[in-house]
Design a protein around this motif. Structure first.
Motif, PDB file in Angstrom:
ATOM      1  N   ALA A 140       0.828  -1.210   0.000  1.00  0.00           N
ATOM      2  CA  ALA A 140       0.000   0.000   0.000  1.00  0.00           C
ATOM      3  C   ALA A 140       0.857   1.252   0.000  1.00  0.00           C
ATOM      4  CB  ALA A 140      -0.931  -0.003   1.217  1.00  0.00           C
ATOM      5  N   GLY A 141       2.032   1.166   0.641  1.00  0.00           N
ATOM      6  CA  GLY A 141       2.901   2.318   0.718  1.00  0.00           C
ATOM      7  C   GLY A 141       3.575   2.689  -0.586  1.00  0.00           C
ATOM      8  N   LEU A 142       3.438   1.860  -1.613  1.00  0.00           N
ATOM      9  CA  LEU A 142       4.058   2.129  -2.910  1.00  0.00           C
ATOM     10  C   LEU A 142       3.135   2.896  -3.853  1.00  0.00           C
ATOM     11  CD1 LEU A 142       5.759  -1.360  -3.467  1.00  0.00           C
ATOM     12  CD2 LEU A 142       6.791   0.744  -2.584  1.00  0.00           C
ATOM     13  N   GLU A 143       2.052   3.394  -3.354  1.00  0.00           N
ATOM     14  CA  GLU A 143       1.067   4.088  -4.174  1.00  0.00           C
ATOM     15  C   GLU A 143       1.702   5.271  -4.910  1.00  0.00           C
ATOM     16  OE1 GLU A 143      -3.295   4.995  -2.873  1.00  0.00           O
ATOM     17  OE2 GLU A 143      -2.029   6.625  -2.151  1.00  0.00           O
ATOM     18  N   THR A 144       1.372   5.417  -6.184  1.00  0.00           N
ATOM     19  CA  THR A 144       1.920   6.507  -6.993  1.00  0.00           C
ATOM     20  C   THR A 144       0.998   7.722  -6.950  1.00  0.00           C
ATOM     21  OG1 THR A 144       0.778   5.845  -9.015  1.00  0.00           O
ATOM     22  CG2 THR A 144       2.923   4.797  -8.550  1.00  0.00           C
ATOM     23  N   GLN A 145       1.520   8.849  -7.407  1.00  0.00           N
ATOM     24  CA  GLN A 145       0.720  10.074  -7.440  1.00  0.00           C
ATOM     25  C   GLN A 145      -0.473   9.919  -8.363  1.00  0.00           C
ATOM     26  OE1 GLN A 145       3.046  13.561  -8.180  1.00  0.00           O
ATOM     27  NE2 GLN A 145       1.277  14.937  -8.285  1.00  0.00           N
ATOM     28  N   ALA A 146      -0.280   9.238  -9.482  1.00  0.00           N
ATOM     29  CA  ALA A 146      -1.391   9.024 -10.416  1.00  0.00           C
ATOM     30  C   ALA A 146      -2.469   8.157  -9.776  1.00  0.00           C
ATOM     31  CB  ALA A 146      -0.868   8.376 -11.697  1.00  0.00           C
ATOM     32  N   GLU A 147      -2.040   7.150  -9.038  1.00  0.00           N
ATOM     33  CA  GLU A 147      -3.016   6.285  -8.366  1.00  0.00           C
ATOM     34  C   GLU A 147      -3.793   7.077  -7.318  1.00  0.00           C
ATOM     35  OE1 GLU A 147      -0.804   1.927  -8.642  1.00  0.00           O
ATOM     36  OE2 GLU A 147      -0.266   3.342  -7.031  1.00  0.00           O
ATOM     37  N   ARG A 148      -3.103   7.960  -6.618  1.00  0.00           N
ATOM     38  CA  ARG A 148      -3.806   8.787  -5.627  1.00  0.00           C
ATOM     39  C   ARG A 148      -4.836   9.676  -6.300  1.00  0.00           C
ATOM     40  NH1 ARG A 148       1.356   9.017  -3.283  1.00  0.00           N
ATOM     41  NH2 ARG A 148       1.869  10.982  -4.300  1.00  0.00           N
ATOM     42  N   ALA A 149      -4.475  10.253  -7.420  1.00  0.00           N
ATOM     43  CA  ALA A 149      -5.414  11.120  -8.139  1.00  0.00           C
ATOM     44  C   ALA A 149      -6.643  10.340  -8.573  1.00  0.00           C
ATOM     45  CB  ALA A 149      -4.721  11.751  -9.342  1.00  0.00           C
ATOM     46  N   ASP A 150      -6.439   9.118  -9.046  1.00  0.00           N
ATOM     47  CA  ASP A 150      -7.574   8.283  -9.476  1.00  0.00           C
ATOM     48  C   ASP A 150      -8.488   7.959  -8.290  1.00  0.00           C
ATOM     49  OD1 ASP A 150      -6.692   8.285 -12.065  1.00  0.00           O
ATOM     50  OD2 ASP A 150      -5.690   6.331 -11.941  1.00  0.00           O
ATOM     51  N   VAL A 151      -7.867   7.688  -7.157  1.00  0.00           N
ATOM     52  CA  VAL A 151      -8.660   7.362  -5.966  1.00  0.00           C
ATOM     53  C   VAL A 151      -9.539   8.547  -5.570  1.00  0.00           C
ATOM     54  CG1 VAL A 151      -8.540   6.916  -3.492  1.00  0.00           C
ATOM     55  CG2 VAL A 151      -7.087   5.627  -5.058  1.00  0.00           C
ATOM     56  N   TRP A 152      -8.930   9.735  -5.479  1.00  0.00           N
ATOM     57  CA  TRP A 152      -9.700  10.893  -5.009  1.00  0.00           C
ATOM     58  C   TRP A 152     -10.761  11.321  -6.020  1.00  0.00           C
ATOM     59  CZ3 TRP A 152      -9.657  10.682  -0.315  1.00  0.00           C
ATOM     60  CH2 TRP A 152      -8.506  10.571   0.459  1.00  0.00           C
TER      61      TRP A 152
END
Length: 636
Positions: A140-152
């Motif tokens: 979970a700690g390897l999350e990328t910035q793009a993945e965070r944007a998709d989540v939000w």
């Protein structure tokens, strides 16, 4: 407890024998088990339509025992207990289906669960649980910035706990004033701790009286005098309006004279007349008012009344007014026996009035215990009477005399009295009045009476020699009060107090938040035997993310909680601490901004975590606005 009985009955029907209910303690907590069973912040599990007998055999120890929690029969709220049970069968216990359960092996290695979801029941089976949790946290700690944007972009999504969001969103430090002003129309509870001027302005001007009044009902209102005045003016209820005015005066707000005019012209005129900040120009009118309650209130300002007004009040036709006038008059003029004897309730006279010499002498020598106890604190008592009461057979009477302001320190030291050092202490008003007098503070800091020294320690500023003396005081409450109140408290004493004090309700962050508390050299405590001292290590500017990671694995919960607060906590450790045995550590980890977005977004939809998750400052402000929109639309 009825819920516990019902749970035990359900487990018995499932073929399980109850051994005992178990507090989570250092065990893997049921709350984390529920979350994993729902697939939130969870490792990949073996998901199946049903749990076969083989999995149940892996769950049980050699005696057939394991831990279980049942969804609708949770004991202890969010941090629910496990129930230790024994299963003697060879097949599958009858736990499946409604209401849902989570079970854990005694060694913490195997977790089985079945919980209701949107598409039916979700069945989970996990072995090597600690190892898998570590792996899941690292991934979970390897999350990328793009993945965070998709989540939000997908939040809030379809599933929601909107009422939990409404309760918590006001505590999010990333929330803008605009967002909080919107929140006023949904849930005003956050105003209890709000100190933002723009938000308080909006609350004071809000059309809903409940919202308007909330800022005034807090423990320490942050309102300005102008906001208090607007709040009072906007209140339609005379009684409530008067109450707000009283609160405003208590908190030091300055009210304009036209507001006093309005209050005195209203139906709560008698209460308005009692306001201690009422300008003196109103007193002649109050002393001649047709309402005896108003005339009685005017007597409280006796020193501001002219001689003719005093004379009139002393012969007022109303008994209550005459009594109030007599009590005020005799704070300066000795009260003769005949007037004292005519009082319906003499207690107030005993506590505050000067008495005729012969009357006072008789009461001190021959009065009953209650009379002598009331006299002991009377500021007008003569020195001889004080000396007699200082030798009274009642300890509480001698104790009251020992705290008087009109004693020399030699006289105070000579009084034999008991003082309970563990009792709650209140600052002596007469000592507080002298806080700005350096010489008086110097004398009183040497007092034999702990309560006097404690009262000195409450001063905001003290001379260096007084601070040095109190910092070495044998009464540790003196040192505590110095740490809480005095801006001049020394660093070494603050550190000493920290070893045994973690903050009070009135001073929640002291001594650690004191401006003189040491900030450097604290890293040396990272291996200290005391967990309290290890907590300080991360305050040192020389500490590193590696130190945070070390303390996130500390055996003491409060140390782990300190690490969970740290903005340098790794995302993986933030996820791992979500499964901490202690609820306050888990709650702190939920609020850490390093928590991966995918995990945090999932927690927004978890019943146990939603109200804490929505306070996480990592949630983008546009997302908070969408969450608030969802909360506002939810049925209440």
């Amino acid at each position: 407890m009825q819920r516990q009985v019902e749970l035990h009955e359900l487990l018995a029907r499932a073929g399980l024998s109850v051994v005992q209910d178990v507090r989570p303690g250092n065990l893997f907590p049921p709350e984390a088990g529920w979350r994993i069973a729902r697939g939130l912040a969870a490792p990949d599990a073996v998901a199946r339509e049903a749990l076969d007998a083989a999995w149940w055999r892996r769950l049980c120890d050699v005696d057939g025992e394991f831990l279980v929690a049942v969804l609708r029969h949770r004991i202890g709220g969010n941090d629910s207990w496990w129930t230790r049970v024994r299963y003697a069968g060879s097949g599958v216990p009858g736990l499946t289906g409604d209401p849902g359960f989570v079970a854990l092996s005694l060694d913490g290695q195997v977790l089985l669960a079945e919980v209701p979801g949107e598409d039916g029941f979700r069945v989970t089976a996990l072995d090597r649980l600690p190892e898998r949790l570590e792996e899941a946290a690292a991934a979970a700690g390897l999350e990328t910035q793009a993945e965070r944007a998709d989540v939000w972009a997908a939040v809030p999504g379809r599933r929601a706990w909107p009422l939990h969001w409404a309760e918590g969103i006001g505590a999010n430090p990333a929330a803008t004033d605009e967002l909080l002003i919107r929140l006023l129309d949904v849930d005003e509870g956050f105003l209890h701790g709000c100190d933002r001027p723009a938000v308080l302005d909006a609350a004071v001007a809000h059309p809903d009286r409940r919202v308007r009044s909330r800022p005034a009902d807090t423990f320490r209102p942050q309102l300005t005098s102008d906001q208090w005045v607007r709040l009072v003016r906007a209140e339609p209820s005379p009684d409530r309006r008067m109450l707000l005015a009283e609160h405003a005066c208590f908190w030091g707000a300055e009210l304009p004279e036209d507001l006093y005019d309005d209050l005195l012209a209203g139906p709560a005129r008698a209460q308005a007349a009692e306001l201690p900040t009422l300008p003196a120009r109103y007193l002649p009118g109050l002393a001649a008012d047709a309402d005896p309650r108003v005339r009685a209130a005017a007597c409280a300002r006796w020193e501001n009344l002219t001689a003719p007004l005093r004379k009139r009040l002393l012969v007022d036709p109303d008994h209550a007014v005459r009594t109030a006038a007599l009590l005020a008059h005799h704070t300066g003029v000795p009260m003769p026996r005949e007037i004292f004897a005519a009082l319906t309730d003499p207690r107030r006279a005993l506590e505050r009035c000067r008495l005729a010499p012969e009357l006072e002498a008789e009461l001190v020598r021959n009065g009953d215990v209650d009379v002598r106890r009331a006299l002991a604190a009377n500021p007008g008592l003569r020195a001889h009477s004080v000396g007699l009461l200082a030798k009274d057979p009642q300890d509480d009477i001698r104790s009251a005399v020992a705290a008087r302001c009109d004693l020399t320190e030699e006289q105070r030291a000579a009084i034999r009295h008991d003082f309970d050092p563990t009792s709650m202490s209140r600052t002596l008003p007469w000592v507080e009045d002298l806080h700005g007098d350096a010489d008086a503070m110097r004398d009183l800091a040497a007092s034999s009476h702990p309560l006097v020294r404690r009262s000195v320690a409450r001063a905001r500023h003290l001379p260096p020699d007084v601070v040095a003396r109190l910092a070495r005081d044998e009464d540790r409450v003196v040192r505590l009060f110095l740490a809480e109140s005095c801006q001049d408290a020394p660093a070494d004493m603050l550190l000493e107090v920290w070893r045994w004090w973690d903050g009070s309700f009135s001073h929640p962050d002291r001594p650690r938040s004191h401006p003189n508390f040491p900030r450097t050299g604290l890293l040396r405590y990272i291996a200290d035997p005391s967990g309290r001292m290890r907590r300080l290590a991360l305050d040192d500017p020389q500490s590193t993310p590696a130190d945070v990671a070390r303390l996130a694995r500390d055996p003491e919960a409060e140390v782990r909680r300190r690490a969970a607060q740290d903005p340098r906590l790794s995302p993986a450790d933030a996820v791992r601490l979500l499964n901490d045995p202690q609820a306050h550590v888990r709650g702190t980890a939920i609020r850490n901004p390093r928590l991966p977005a995918r995990v945090l977004a999932g927690l927004l939809h978890d019943r146990d975590a939603a109200s804490a998750a929505v306070t996480n400052p990592a949630i983008p402000v546009p997302v908070l606005h969408r969450i608030l929109t969802a909360a506002a639309a939810a049925p209440r």
